[in-house]
Design a protein around this motif. Sequence first.
Motif, short mmCIF file in Angstrom:
data_model
loop_
_atom_site.label_atom_id
_atom_site.label_comp_id
_atom_site.label_asym_id
_atom_site.label_seq_id
_atom_site.Cartn_x
_atom_site.Cartn_y
_atom_site.Cartn_z
N PRO A 87 0.80 -1.23 0.00
CA PRO A 87 0.00 0.00 0.00
C PRO A 87 0.84 1.28 0.00
O PRO A 87 0.46 2.26 -0.65
N ASP A 88 1.94 1.30 0.75
CA ASP A 88 2.77 2.51 0.78
C ASP A 88 3.37 2.80 -0.59
O ASP A 88 3.45 3.96 -1.02
N THR A 89 3.81 1.75 -1.27
CA THR A 89 4.36 1.92 -2.61
C THR A 89 3.29 2.44 -3.56
O THR A 89 3.52 3.36 -4.36
N ASN A 90 2.11 1.84 -3.50
CA ASN A 90 1.02 2.24 -4.39
C ASN A 90 0.61 3.69 -4.16
O ASN A 90 0.35 4.43 -5.12
N SER A 91 0.58 4.11 -2.90
CA SER A 91 0.22 5.50 -2.59
C SER A 91 1.27 6.47 -3.10
O SER A 91 0.95 7.55 -3.61
N ALA A 92 2.53 6.09 -2.97
CA ALA A 92 3.62 6.95 -3.44
C ALA A 92 3.56 7.14 -4.96
O ALA A 92 3.73 8.25 -5.47
N ILE A 93 3.31 6.05 -5.67
CA ILE A 93 3.26 6.12 -7.14
C ILE A 93 2.17 7.10 -7.59
O ILE A 93 2.35 7.85 -8.56
N ALA A 94 1.04 7.09 -6.90
CA ALA A 94 -0.10 7.92 -7.31
C ALA A 94 0.21 9.42 -7.27
O ALA A 94 -0.48 10.21 -7.92
N ARG A 95 1.26 9.82 -6.55
CA ARG A 95 1.59 11.24 -6.44
C ARG A 95 2.41 11.74 -7.63
O ARG A 95 2.55 12.95 -7.82
N TYR A 96 2.98 10.83 -8.41
CA TYR A 96 3.92 11.22 -9.46
C TYR A 96 3.31 11.07 -10.85
O TYR A 96 2.38 10.29 -11.08
N HIS A 97 3.90 11.83 -11.79
CA HIS A 97 3.51 11.77 -13.19
C HIS A 97 4.79 11.67 -14.02
O HIS A 97 5.50 12.66 -14.21
N PHE A 98 5.09 10.47 -14.49
CA PHE A 98 6.34 10.19 -15.19
C PHE A 98 6.18 10.43 -16.69
O PHE A 98 5.12 10.15 -17.26
N THR A 99 7.22 10.95 -17.30
CA THR A 99 7.19 11.14 -18.76
C THR A 99 7.58 9.87 -19.50
O THR A 99 7.18 9.65 -20.64
N LEU A 100 8.36 9.02 -18.85
CA LEU A 100 8.94 7.84 -19.51
C LEU A 100 9.11 6.74 -18.48
O LEU A 100 9.45 7.02 -17.32
N GLY A 101 8.89 5.49 -18.87
CA GLY A 101 9.05 4.40 -17.92
C GLY A 101 9.48 3.11 -18.59
O GLY A 101 9.20 2.87 -19.77
N PHE A 102 10.17 2.26 -17.79
CA PHE A 102 10.67 0.98 -18.29
C PHE A 102 10.31 -0.12 -17.29
O PHE A 102 10.57 0.02 -16.09
N TRP A 103 9.76 -1.21 -17.80
CA TRP A 103 9.33 -2.33 -16.96
C TRP A 103 9.88 -3.65 -17.48
O TRP A 103 10.21 -3.77 -18.67
N GLY A 104 9.95 -4.63 -16.60
CA GLY A 104 10.26 -5.99 -17.00
C GLY A 104 8.98 -6.80 -17.01
O GLY A 104 7.95 -6.38 -16.48
N GLN A 138 0.56 5.97 -14.49
CA GLN A 138 1.09 7.30 -14.21
C GLN A 138 2.19 7.73 -15.19
O GLN A 138 2.84 8.74 -14.96
N THR A 139 2.39 6.98 -16.27
CA THR A 139 3.50 7.23 -17.18
C THR A 139 3.00 7.51 -18.59
O THR A 139 2.13 6.80 -19.10
N LEU A 140 3.60 8.51 -19.22
CA LEU A 140 3.18 8.92 -20.57
C LEU A 140 3.68 7.95 -21.64
O LEU A 140 2.91 7.46 -22.46
N HIS A 141 4.98 7.68 -21.67
CA HIS A 141 5.58 6.80 -22.68
C HIS A 141 6.10 5.54 -21.98
O HIS A 141 6.99 5.61 -21.13
N ARG A 142 5.57 4.37 -22.36
CA ARG A 142 5.81 3.13 -21.62
C ARG A 142 6.53 2.09 -22.49
O ARG A 142 6.12 1.82 -23.62
N PHE A 143 7.59 1.50 -21.91
CA PHE A 143 8.38 0.50 -22.61
C PHE A 143 8.60 -0.71 -21.71
O PHE A 143 8.99 -0.56 -20.54
N GLU A 145 -1.26 -3.78 -25.84
CA GLU A 145 -1.20 -2.49 -26.56
C GLU A 145 -0.82 -1.32 -25.67
O GLU A 145 -0.63 -0.21 -26.16
N ASP A 146 -0.67 -1.55 -24.36
CA ASP A 146 -0.42 -0.45 -23.42
C ASP A 146 1.01 0.04 -23.42
O ASP A 146 1.31 1.08 -22.82
N ALA A 147 1.93 -0.71 -24.02
CA ALA A 147 3.35 -0.34 -23.98
C ALA A 147 4.04 -0.83 -25.24
O ALA A 147 3.54 -1.69 -25.96
N THR A 148 5.22 -0.27 -25.49
CA THR A 148 6.09 -0.76 -26.56
C THR A 148 7.01 -1.81 -25.98
O THR A 148 7.66 -1.59 -24.95
N LEU A 149 7.07 -2.96 -26.62
CA LEU A 149 7.97 -4.04 -26.20
C LEU A 149 9.31 -3.88 -26.90
O LEU A 149 9.37 -3.82 -28.13
N VAL A 150 10.38 -3.80 -26.12
CA VAL A 150 11.74 -3.78 -26.67
C VAL A 150 12.34 -5.15 -26.38
O VAL A 150 12.51 -5.53 -25.22
#
Length: 250
Positions: free
Chosen positions: A155-172, A199-204, A224-229
């Motif tokens: 929950p603490d992580t989820n609450s923290a994320i909600a406060r931010y607005h990222f322009t770019l993000g990378f996930w595994g 919370q991220t504009l451009h997702r990879f 379709e929510d992200a670009t796969l690299v």
Amino acid sequence: MLADKRHSKILGIVNDEGSATVGDLAERIGISESTIRRDLAQLADAGKLNKVHGGAVALDAEDVQYDVPVAERSAKNVAQKRAIAQAAARLVGPQDFVYLDAGSSVDLLVDCLDEMRATYATDSVSHALKLASRGFEVIVLGGSLKSATQAVVGPDTNSAIARYHFTLGFWGANGITREDGFTTPDAAEAEVKRLSMRQTLHRFVLADASKADRVSRVTFADFEDATLVTSALPASSALLGCENVMVVDA
């Protein structure tokens, strides 16, 4: 039925499907569950599959269905992951606010980053330490630490994320298909991924070809929510030709 024939049938099912339960194997092969358990133990001792509670997992599917420790995952497909990381690092600009997910592919991305003017945020303690040691501006999200992936969740992580607005993000991701999207084994970590993507504009998503056309336990984003690299895909892959797939030459 002779043991060799049983073992061959068990391996065929487990390798074709990635995993199987004791009950399913017993029903399909037509033998008792106690015999299946003995056979699985023998096959695991021989290094032909991974025996888990209630069944078995194919050797090449363990990191799709379960959280394998970071050190072990980092040793797999290194050349492909490094090429993916290098391509991803070139996407970061000086004004970006970048989200970095936990995982071995993103860990290699951290090593490749050289844009000091960007700001970085992460749910990975190891990523944060690497970035801080090199002088990057980094925000660490709070929460409960998972030892296997070195990610913070809850929950603490989820609450923290909600406060931010990222322009770019990378996930595994542990598995990727067009039908089930991007998947991972753990529900709590999937929720962190899902919320941070929102919370991220451009997702990879950074994942080598071994994760393609595989499904893990929990979907955290539609395909379709992200670009796969990714690295070179097999000719049989359903992901070939998709507009949101970027194939990197390793």
